[in-house]
Scaffold this motif. Sequence first.
Motif, PDB file in Angstrom:
ATOM      1  N   ASP A   1      -0.992   1.970  -4.817  1.00 28.14           N
ATOM      2  CA  ASP A   1      -0.821   0.623  -4.289  1.00 28.14           C
ATOM      3  C   ASP A   1      -0.273  -0.261  -5.401  1.00 28.14           C
ATOM      4  OD1 ASP A   1      -2.052   1.725  -2.096  1.00 28.14           O
ATOM      5  OD2 ASP A   1      -3.905   0.569  -2.282  1.00 28.14           O
TER       6      ASP A   1
ATOM      7  N   LYS B   1       0.825  -1.200   0.000  1.00 26.48           N
ATOM      8  CA  LYS B   1       0.000   0.000   0.000  1.00 26.48           C
ATOM      9  C   LYS B   1       0.864   1.258   0.000  1.00 26.48           C
ATOM     10  CE  LYS B   1      -1.838  -1.738   3.659  1.00 26.48           C
ATOM     11  NZ  LYS B   1      -2.641  -2.112   4.844  1.00 26.48           N
TER      12      LYS B   1
ATOM     13  N   LYS C   1      -9.846  -0.458  -3.226  1.00 26.64           N
ATOM     14  CA  LYS C   1      -9.163   0.836  -3.037  1.00 26.64           C
ATOM     15  C   LYS C   1     -10.133   1.986  -3.297  1.00 26.64           C
ATOM     16  CE  LYS C   1      -5.148   3.546  -4.587  1.00 26.64           C
ATOM     17  NZ  LYS C   1      -4.544   3.736  -3.252  1.00 26.64           N
TER      18      LYS C   1
END
Length: 240
Positions: free
Chosen positions: A180, A169, A229
Amino acid sequence: MKHLLVIAGTDSSGGAGLTRDVSIATELGCRVRPVVTAVTAQTDGAVHEVHRTPLPVLVAQIETALASGPVDAVKIGMLGSLDCADAVAASLTGRKIPVVLDPVLKSSSGGVLMDAKGIGRLLAVASLITPNLDEAGRLAGTPLAAGEEDIATLGKMLLAQGARAVLIKGGHCGGPTSTDHLFEASRHVSFTSKRLPKGKRGTGCSLATAIACMLAQGCTLGDACRDAKDHVHTWLSDFR
């Protein structure tokens, strides 16, 4: 409805741990079967107490959760001890279920919660591990800077240690964007979003749980990481 087995600790502040896992899973249409690894007393600023679940109780929770019906994916968060890591690994070995491992080594407030060696014992059962940059360095056994080349090196090192896939990350890096990086044996994919001015505790829990939910619902690994995400970025944006 898909069922998610979540193995993690509690957080009395409600900011992270199982509370956050259940919240995210519910938003994404999954039902959680919770397994408590530890009870913590903590705030946004400090971890005051950690009480680990006795191993027989931990194993009984996992066995009964798995016996209660089909489990479509597993998310592993805080473990707290090498014995706990070994017990979880033994319980999941041989099961054909996607497993997302969030390698919680310390709390956001700095309290140490796990030795990196314990995470290594779970690589064989994890479909994906989701370390931040600091955790990736600790797991790989080397302190590296935050450059793109260093991140690629860390990804390759963790794959060489036995990880099937690694999502490093980018929240701890600098710059106007947060990227990421997903590493698998034959590919490297990146996911970029605008960096938000303020973070929030529970981000790592949220991302790993969201990925596990999407894998449970049949998404590919790449799509699951990208969509998770996006979901977490939206959640963080609401708290600005």
